[in-house]
Design an enzyme around this catalytic site. Structure first.
Site, mmCIF file in Angstrom:
data_model
loop_
_atom_site.group_PDB
_atom_site.id
_atom_site.type_symbol
_atom_site.label_atom_id
_atom_site.label_comp_id
_atom_site.label_asym_id
_atom_site.label_seq_id
_atom_site.Cartn_x
_atom_site.Cartn_y
_atom_site.Cartn_z
ATOM 1 N N ASP A 58 18.763 6.090 -14.624
ATOM 2 C CA ASP A 58 18.792 4.468 -14.924
ATOM 3 C C ASP A 58 18.158 3.783 -13.925
ATOM 4 O OD1 ASP A 58 20.092 4.013 -17.631
ATOM 5 O OD2 ASP A 58 21.681 5.285 -16.581
ATOM 6 N N TYR A 95 32.655 16.079 -13.958
ATOM 7 C CA TYR A 95 31.437 16.607 -13.709
ATOM 8 C C TYR A 95 30.758 16.210 -12.429
ATOM 9 C CZ TYR A 95 27.708 12.861 -13.894
ATOM 10 O OH TYR A 95 26.852 11.865 -13.344
#
Lengths: 543, 543
Positions: A156, A478
């Site tokens: 992003d 994660y």
């Protein structure tokens, strides 16, 4: 005067200032004075930008900026000799996960900003070979400059590094992002300075190094990700041939209660291959945070009330959840898949979908930064999110477990986040970024104003409580923030923490002096444990 | 009499018969007498079936057949105590790569034939969790029995094991076969008997163990493949939802000189996602070997002449090269992709293509075994290949490097194989099985008659010469035959064999007694090197 300076200068564990100086001199002698810095300006970048100003304790003692693999090898060898922990960093970001700061005070940063060459782009076979300081901009620009009919799956915010993001299990969005599997082949400087190439690169001149992920025998590539077993100095990265058509898509869900139905439909469509990329699901507040600031909407105490969120959803035309996703491919296939996914999602009450097809000549100039990102055109526009609370001094801490991509698990994970944000009096900024058709990261961006120490503490405390609670539910991070990396790693407790014990065994074998990134992913090694690490926040004990 | 039996009984290195007997008794006491065998009938299966009968030296001393993970842990602990090397085997095949024989004479086989449970099939998330003795038949039957709307990507000959094939980097054919990445999450008994779960399985009750390949920190899964760092006792395996349409396809090329053009077209179509599975390219003789025997066509000395191959190609309607491949998906997409690939391939002179679409109700009863395999219906029909030379006593040794999927590299690899087969007076049976869109295994099946010791020696010698020559060209084996595993591993020589040195370091750390599969992938460890391994064929020195 001198004493005050001594007491505040960060030094590595068990290393005196004089010893540190000798090490820094040795680094300079080996790789060049201009590549070693200790001045405050040079070190300023290597602190978490989202801490209460002036409170950071995990600050570096110096920064070395190698320009070659040989420099890295020399640095590692000298670090062993002088017992100096090193903290490698690609482009110097990692915002929301502790920033570019080292885990151990007094570490020497290894900054790769000056090793930023795209070494090769192969159009026939669709790959790039990059150095660890290559940014998403650098890669994009090299593809453009070469006139290659290829696109890179990117993140992003384009300022980050291709290698460092990959090593962190970072998420990108195009078809090659599935399973975070776009990398192929590492070159690694081991903790003793030796040089390893993984996969097919273990053979001299093997042209499949960036093509085939394995070689003969066990493959060590994945052991160097989120790891402190070595320093990656080269990486192959797959590039996708430009598709005939790119179709960015936007799904809005106006009734948040139907989110579980969207999740089940998404899994079905991803399993069927109809959607073959990484969607990004965001609730109203995440979307709003990229486009506005909190103060525009609400300035009362506690989290933003539901009715205000409804107002934001309507006024900004966002819906209560929004999914950004895309189709890529031959126009006939894109048309078929769009009709199919539209029919499936529109069965869910409160959903609308829109999208438009673009050919390659239009991609670079798409007005919407999200739509640029999904076709590999980097920008920094989406970084605005960080200033939701606190404006320029805004920050966030990200809690991000992986859960099965099912209605049931998404609902359970969301309930945990909503409850704990409410308890802490914080806004709930929730998002999901599927790993593949079967599992998704469920990200909770916890925003705060760094000028408000109480709010910062609430935010971090909430994140830590969530890590421990999620672990009991069987959900693991994660990617973990530096300040709760040990806690997050500790949740992986199968068979008396067999994975942690395995990792420590490997660490002690490869890096007996604990030189490379001590504490990374909760792996410390015997020497650093003897030095008293990890230091655990007593309010959040590991057990 | 006794002395003769003693001198021929295989015992492990440095272990006396009495010590071996004590170890076997200890195994029996720990896991049950009925799970330990030493009789010749029980051991017969654990020899390479393709050696000259009676000449095998790498034979086992016994076989243990655990029925639980706890059995495996007990075996490993006792093996350490008694210094007994173990050689794990799934279903007991590995034909063409040395069979189910151990690398070290006197090893005790760990046979998983009695650990063959499909522990779970999850239809919503598309995966199975299997024990290491599950065969392709077992998995297929469990999916059928449960009435699941799923298919498994399988191998050509269904008798093998799902786990053992996966661990060997084995190739299957459906979309999930790309990059050999259909497995997700291992449970591993480490060489000290400890139990590790990789990826998300490192957390108790984490439901993403079979869904997300990683956890927090470095992932060790790939370190246990083609490896001797542990014994895999559970594995997640992804299953694909049944597609609307399955369309097996056959491309024939009548002019072998145009093979490079087929390779380039295939890469383009795979990179574009038009072909999204693992094709299998075979020359005339490989296809003929599955349908006939050599003696039907030719009985002169040396390799089959070109004009006879032409005759076979025409009479059997095979072409000079044949590619079997398939499309899967929604009918509209399959139709589009078929039209596109047909137009592309038909630009190459001498190509024809045919194919037919089938719905799910037709897959189990397709008459062509190749077409069954490509939709997950196991059979053993294609095993006939082994009897090309020598009928029932036929054998083959497989040489199988990985090369870039380009015309140039395919031509270079093929030239090497053709020349060396011709020099050795052997038929050239060549095939390609792409790993992904960028790289392919180029397999040379070298057939021989096990009744003809001279021919056997020629075949093995040719394979060994090819391994060394290919290594100099930068091509490495994707999987190596036991008899040239050390030679194949030695080709991975970057930086003074950095990968081999790294592997040995890990081996010595995890398995100081050298218990687990010594010699696997050329990894021996210090203890076995002290015992005199590896034993190198002096005609083919490593350097």
């Amino acid at each position: 005067m001198t004493e005050i300076i001594q007491s505040t200068r960060p030094t590595p564990p068990g290393v005196s200032e004089a010893e540190l100086d000798r090490a820094l001199e040795a680094f300079a002698a080996a790789i060049g004075t201009e590549k070693v810095a200790t001045d405050p300006e040079a070190l300023q970048d290597f602190q978490d930008p989202y801490q209460v100003p002036g409170t950071a304790t995990n600050v570096p003692s110096g920064v070395v900026s190698p320009t070659s693999v040989e420099d890295v090898q020399a640095i590692v060898r000298l670090a062993n000799e002088h017992r100096i922990p090193l903290w490698p960093i690609g482009r110097g970001k990692n915002n929301g996960y502790g920033g570019a700061a080292p885990q151990v005070r007094g570490s020497v940063m290894v900054s790769f900003r000056n090793m930023n060459k795209v070494l090769e782009i192969n159009e026939e076979l669709g790959y790039a070979m990059v150095e660890p300081g290559v940014s998403w901009y650098d890669l994009h620009d090299a593809i453009e400059a070469g006139g290659h009919d290829l696109v890179a799956s990117i993140v992003d915010v384009g300022w980050g590094g291709v290698v460092s993001n990959t090593l962190e299990h970072g998420l990108t969005y195009m078809p090659y992002s599935i399973d975070q599997a776009a990398h192929c082949g590492f070159e690694v400087v081991l903790p003793d300075g030796d040089l390893l190439r993984t996969g097919s690169g273990a053979m001299d001149n093997n042209p499949t190094w960036p093509l085939y992920k394995r070689g003969l025998g066990p493959t060590s590539t994945e052991m160097f990700m989120q790891s402190n077993f070595g320093i990656v100095t080269k990486m192959g990265y797959w590039l996708m041939p430009k598709p005939e058509v790119y179709m960015p898509l936007w799904l809005r869900l106006w009734d948040a209660a139907n989110l579980p139905q969207v999740i089940d439909a998404l899994r079905e469509l991803m399993l069927a291959g109809t959607i073959d990329m990484r969607p990004q699901l965001s609730n109203t507040l995440i979307m709003a945070s990229m486009l506005s600031s909190r103060a525009q909407w609400y300035d009362g105490p506690g989290p933003i009330p539901e009715d205000v969120i409804d107002t934001i959803a309507k006024e900004m035309d966002l819906g209560r959840w929004m999914m950004r996703f895309a189709l890529y491919g031959d126009e006939a296939v894109v048309d078929h898949n769009f009709a199919k996914l539209k029919a499936r999602f529109m069965r869910i009450p409160g959903v609308d979908i829109k999208g438009e097809k673009y050919g390659a000549d239009q991609w670079e100039t798409l007005p919407n930064p999200h739509e640029q990102v999904m076709i590999g055109v980097p920008n920094n526009d989406l970084y605005k999110m960080a200033s939701w609370s606190g404006g320029e001094e805004g920050g966030h801490v990200d809690f991000s477990p992986v859960v099965p991509l099912t209605a049931k698990h998404a609902a359970e994970a969301q309930q945990l986040m909503v409850e704990m944000c409410a308890e802490a009096g914080l806004d709930y900024l929730g998002g999901m970024l599927p790993i593949n058709a079967r599992a998704t990261t469920f990200i909770n961006v916890i925003p705060f104003d760094t000028k408000d120490p109480e709010q910062v503490d609430k935010a971090y405390s909430a994140a830590k409580r969530m890590v421990a609670r999620a672990g009991k539910m069987g959900y693991g991070e994660y990617r973990a923030h530096l300040s709760f990396m040990d806690l997050a790693a500790h949740q992986f407790g199968f068979n008396d923490h067999a994975q942690g014990r395995f990792n420590e065994t490997i660490k002690d074998t490869l890096d007996p002096n604990g030189i490379i990134a001590p504490g990374k992913s909760g792996i410390w090694g015997t020497r650093m444990r003897q030095e008293g690490f990890p230091v655990i926040d007593e309010r959040f004990p590991l057990d």
